[in-house]
Design a protein around this motif. Structure first.
Motif, short mmCIF file in Angstrom:
data_model
loop_
_atom_site.label_atom_id
_atom_site.label_comp_id
_atom_site.label_asym_id
_atom_site.label_seq_id
_atom_site.Cartn_x
_atom_site.Cartn_y
_atom_site.Cartn_z
N GLU A 20 45.44 91.29 18.34
CA GLU A 20 46.47 91.01 19.34
C GLU A 20 45.96 90.02 20.39
N THR A 21 44.69 90.12 20.77
CA THR A 21 44.11 89.14 21.70
C THR A 21 44.19 87.75 21.11
N TRP A 22 43.85 87.61 19.83
CA TRP A 22 43.98 86.31 19.16
C TRP A 22 45.42 85.81 19.24
N ARG A 23 46.38 86.68 18.96
CA ARG A 23 47.79 86.26 18.96
C ARG A 23 48.22 85.77 20.33
N ARG A 72 32.22 73.82 5.60
CA ARG A 72 32.47 75.25 5.54
C ARG A 72 32.16 75.88 6.90
N ILE A 73 32.68 77.08 7.10
CA ILE A 73 32.45 77.84 8.33
C ILE A 73 31.45 78.94 8.02
N VAL A 74 30.52 79.16 8.94
CA VAL A 74 29.60 80.30 8.81
C VAL A 74 29.67 81.14 10.08
N ALA A 75 29.59 82.43 9.93
CA ALA A 75 29.68 83.35 11.07
C ALA A 75 28.31 83.52 11.72
N PHE A 94 29.88 74.63 9.95
CA PHE A 94 30.12 74.83 11.38
C PHE A 94 29.98 76.30 11.74
N PRO A 95 29.11 76.62 12.72
CA PRO A 95 28.92 78.01 13.13
C PRO A 95 30.05 78.50 14.02
N VAL A 96 30.65 79.63 13.66
CA VAL A 96 31.74 80.22 14.43
C VAL A 96 31.33 81.62 14.86
N THR A 97 31.37 81.88 16.14
CA THR A 97 31.05 83.21 16.67
C THR A 97 32.02 84.24 16.09
N LEU A 109 35.96 82.36 29.82
CA LEU A 109 34.84 82.94 29.08
C LEU A 109 33.74 81.90 29.06
N GLN A 110 32.58 82.24 29.61
CA GLN A 110 31.49 81.26 29.70
C GLN A 110 30.84 81.01 28.35
N GLU A 111 30.79 82.02 27.51
CA GLU A 111 30.14 81.90 26.20
C GLU A 111 31.22 81.78 25.12
N PRO A 112 31.05 80.90 24.15
CA PRO A 112 32.11 80.71 23.14
C PRO A 112 32.32 81.94 22.26
N ASP A 113 33.60 82.23 21.97
CA ASP A 113 33.94 83.31 21.05
C ASP A 113 34.65 82.71 19.84
N CYS A 114 35.19 83.54 18.95
CA CYS A 114 35.77 83.00 17.73
C CYS A 114 37.05 82.22 18.00
N PHE A 115 37.76 82.51 19.09
CA PHE A 115 38.95 81.71 19.39
C PHE A 115 38.54 80.30 19.80
N HIS A 116 37.58 80.20 20.68
CA HIS A 116 37.10 78.86 21.08
C HIS A 116 36.59 78.10 19.86
N ASP A 117 35.75 78.74 19.07
CA ASP A 117 35.11 78.05 17.94
C ASP A 117 36.10 77.71 16.84
N CYS A 118 36.95 78.68 16.50
CA CYS A 118 37.83 78.52 15.35
C CYS A 118 39.08 77.70 15.71
#
Length: 273
Positions: A20-23, A72-75, A94-97, A109-118
């Motif tokens: 839901e946060t992603w949405r 490709r994406i890597v976690a 590309f590394p994705v949190t 958010l100071q540190e990147p999360d998956c929304f920022h990265d993806c």
């Protein structure tokens, strides 16, 4: 290259609240980005199939991305060592949190999360020229580590990949991930009179400090992604030698030789030099 920092995404472990946060994040950015984001970002978001209904499955997303540009994406758990980061980019990965921010952190958010990265980074990898730029940046980063020049290259990444603007026939548009993934900065970067908007200059960028806890005081504007790619082609070692003799510039500094770019959002004609 050491891949110890690469992990499984653990897609099945995401909670309904996290989806839901992603949405929420996706929908509000999708509402404001038309007319603000670069066409290449919008096209990439659509082509890569990153949709609003929940956190993407990195494996499925990778398959679509690889078919288009070979990436490709890597976690990863979060910020990773510089040598690992550069090595992944050079290898077109590309590394994705893997984690996503809490609901209370929607706006900052100071540190990147998956929304920022993806959402922020991955769509631009659909563009072949930008994808090649990112791979070239990774190769350049590995070299910079050997020459004690990481500070200069980090500034280039910050002012292009994270907070870059592009001048288009329809006006200034956003392509930097740090802007397109932020509601506040998406508005500020194009509408607010406060920040400096300066014409892209490779050496000027690598002299310029940046801030991480506030909207940017300066944005650099490219004319095209080819311009970015061409900037990575020369050997940077002579640049590094020269930069070590030059003063560091503050994030809000403007020199007499800088070329400002003004915008008129009401006219939607955008950039006026």
């Amino acid at each position: 290259m050491n891949d110890n920092e690469i992990i499984s995404q653990g897609y099945e472990n995401y909670t309904p609240e996290e989806h839901e946060t992603w949405r929420i994040l996706f929908n509000r950015q999708a509402e404001m980005l038309p007319g603000r984001a670069a066409p290449e970002f919008v096209d990439g978001l659509e082509a890569l199939g990153v949709e609003a209904n929940g956190i993407p499955d990195f494996e499925k997303l990778s398959d679509r991305l690889e078919a288009k540009t070979g990436w490709r994406i890597v976690a990863v758990r979060g910020l990773i060592d510089d040598d690992v980061f550069f090595g992944l980019l050079a290898d077109r990965r590309f590394p994705v949190t893997h984690w996503i921010r809490k609901r209370a952190q929607l706006d900052y958010l100071q540190e990147p999360d998956c929304f920022h990265d993806c959402f922020g980074h991955v769509p631009m990898l659909f563009n072949p020229v930008f994808a090649d730029y990112m791979a070239a940046y990774g190769r350049g980063g590995l070299k910079a580590l050997k020459h004690d020049a990481l500070t200069y290259l980090a500034r280039l990444y910050w002012y292009t990949v994270e907070f870059g603007l592009i001048d288009t026939p329809d006006g200034l548009r956003i392509y930097g991930a740090g802007i397109v993934s932020s509601k506040g900065e998406s508005l500020y970067a194009l509408d607010d009179p406060a920040p400096n908007r300066l014409e892209f200059d490779l050496m000027r960028i690598m002299q310029t400090d940046y801030i991480i806890d506030h909207f940017q005081q300066t944005y650099f504007v490219i004319d095209s992604y080819d311009q970015l790619f061409r900037a990575t082609r020369p050997d940077f070692v002579p640049y590094y030698r020269q930069l070590k003799t030059l003063p560091e510039l503050a994030a809000d500094a403007v020199r007499d030789t800088d070329r400002r770019i003004e915008i008129d959002r009401k006219a939607q004609g955008g950039a006026k030099k």
